[in-house]
Write an enzyme that holds these catalytic residues in place. Structure first.
Site, PDB file in Angstrom:
ATOM      1  N   ALA A   1      -7.098   6.958   6.452  1.00  0.00           N
ATOM      2  CA  ALA A   1      -8.038   5.856   6.640  1.00  0.00           C
ATOM      3  C   ALA A   1      -7.267   4.627   7.119  1.00  0.00           C
ATOM      4  O   ALA A   1      -6.036   4.636   7.182  1.00  0.00           O
ATOM      5  CB  ALA A   1      -8.772   5.550   5.333  1.00  0.00           C
ATOM      6  N   LYS A   2      -7.984   3.561   7.437  1.00  0.00           N
ATOM      7  CA  LYS A   2      -7.337   2.309   7.815  1.00  0.00           C
ATOM      8  C   LYS A   2      -8.324   1.172   7.637  1.00  0.00           C
ATOM      9  O   LYS A   2      -9.531   1.325   7.872  1.00  0.00           O
ATOM     10  CB  LYS A   2      -6.873   2.347   9.269  1.00  0.00           C
ATOM     11  CG  LYS A   2      -5.738   1.368   9.566  1.00  0.00           C
ATOM     12  CD  LYS A   2      -4.422   1.861   8.993  1.00  0.00           C
ATOM     13  CE  LYS A   2      -3.279   0.938   9.352  1.00  0.00           C
ATOM     14  NZ  LYS A   2      -1.989   1.486   8.911  1.00  0.00           N
TER      15      LYS A   2
END
Length: 421
Positions: free
Chosen positions: A103-104
């Site tokens: 994720a980010k």
């Protein structure tokens, strides 16, 4: 907050895969490209009513209910950028057989603005359902780890690894182990959590040199960016005997053909990792910021911003190999152009994955706060992986990214809940 669906169309990564195998790209057309997942699991957008800042969370993959990836803050940060970075994180976790997805987070706001920490706190509060149960985050561009942890503490989440720590049999003990590891002191006056990523990048460079039979003392390096990642990479390359001749920060490029005194140079950085020009030695030449990309060096390490190497400047690159310390440092089109010239790019999801791999080794109790244990394990893993990437490139004409994608597409299975001691 808005949950966004994929609008359709190709991404830069899709373009990169389309380019693989075409004549002139340096890729063996007989090797079919690996299947890539292009659609993320989730996109979220947050709008700050106080400042107008816009924040994003992209979860590319979720494994055992968890995903990991840092949070960046910069003016101009976009959803597509965060999506690219989340995809890269998914590649990292799969390539290093970590039992979580990728994720980010990203916030479109100037980290130097005095309101930046308040914006960060409101952003994390909005993302709290994910931070509490699914998303493990950490520092990234414009967001140092100590600020993240301060905000998490104010939100009652203790530490940014909260979503994983809360699953431990003894969350308090696990949190303490994580804190000790992150804050373990290492040579040079640094903290282990701050330098482990750069240490991995340094050994990616060293392994690349070994692959063509060159000793460190005869190898030159240029590094774009001397913040947490680039600065620690420069330090460990210098310690290993490589000649770091060129570095760049936001103010420009610094060059010395005989090699820069990296420890002394790092001591001249301010809180924004910019070097005080008034205290530079006389033998250090000051050049335009873009000059780092065209430096006469064996290895180029882009360690600052995403998309630093583009089709417009790829022909300026004179290095023998590019080692991505920054996430998504090379556009797919530029990478294909470099490959056609015989210049491989060691992708970020291998070269700079040391920080995330180490963080999860620490969470899982596989390393502790003894720096030598962490350094030894990461050095061994990096040399092994880079040797395989470079062998596939030199012997089969398969780009390092394509080899890495094949690893990422065949991760170790996660058959049950992640067990954190």
């Amino acid at each position: 907050m808005t949950t966004m669906q994929n609008p359709g169309g190709s991404t830069p990564q899709v373009a990169a895969q389309t380019a693989a195998g075409l004549p002139g790209t340096g890729v063996n057309p007989a090797v079919a490209p690996a299947t890539r997942r292009t659609e993320p699991y989730l996109r979220l957008q947050w709008n700050d009513t106080v400042t107008g800042a816009v924040g994003y969370l992209v979860v590319h993959t979720l494994r055992a209910g968890l995903a990991t990836g840092g949070t960046r803050m910069r003016a101009g940060c976009t959803l597509s950028e965060v999506e690219d970075l989340a995809r890269g994180m998914a590649n990292k976790t799969a390539t290093f057989d970590l039992p979580i997805g990728g994720a980010k987070g990203g916030v479109d706001f100037d980290p130097k603005d005095p309101r930046a920490v308040e914006v960060m706190e409101r952003y994390f509060e909005a993302m709290r359902p994910w931070l509490d149960a699914h998303w493990v985050t950490a520092e990234d561009l414009g967001v140092p780890q100590h600020l993240i942890d301060e905000v998490f503490d104010r939100l009652g989440l203790d530490q940014s690894f909260h979503a994983a720590i809360r699953r431990a049999a003894d969350p308090a003990a696990t949190c303490e182990r994580v804190r000790r590891g992150l804050n373990a002191e290492v040579e040079g006056g640094f903290l282990l959590g701050d330098v482990i990523g750069g240490y991995g990048v340094a050994h990616s460079c060293l392994a690349a040199a070994v692959s063509w039979g060159q000793v460190p003392a005869e190898t030159t390096v240029a590094i774009q960016g001397i913040g947490t990642m680039g600065g620690s990479a420069a330090y460990y390359l210098h310690e290993a005997g490589m000649k770091v001749t060129t570095v760049a920060d936001a103010a420009g490029t610094l060059h010395c053909a005989d090699g820069l005194d990296i420890p002394a140079l790092l001591d001249l950085r301010d809180e924004y990792n910019e070097v005080d020009r008034t205290r530079l030695p006389e033998n250090v030449e000051q050049l335009p910021r873009s000059a780092v990309l065209s430096a006469e060096a064996d290895i180029l390490v882009p360690a600052a911003i995403s998309y630093a190497i583009t089709p417009d400047n790829s022909f300026d690159v004179r290095a023998r190999v590019v080692v991505e310390a920054a996430n998504a440092a090379t556009t797919p089109e530029a990478e294909a152009m470099l490959a056609a010239r015989g210049v491989p790019v060691l992708p970020d999801f291998v070269a700079n994955a040391g920080a995330v791999a180490w963080a999860w080794w620490l969470l899982l109790g596989q390393v502790d706060d003894a720096p030598d244990t962490s350094f030894d394990r990461l050095r061994t893993v990096m040399h092994t992986k880079v040797a395989q990437l470079m062998a596939a490139w030199t012997e089969q004409g398969v780009t390092p990214r394509e080899t890495g994608h094949r690893w990422a597409d065949d991760p170790a299975p996660v058959t049950g809940p992640v067990v954190i001691p």
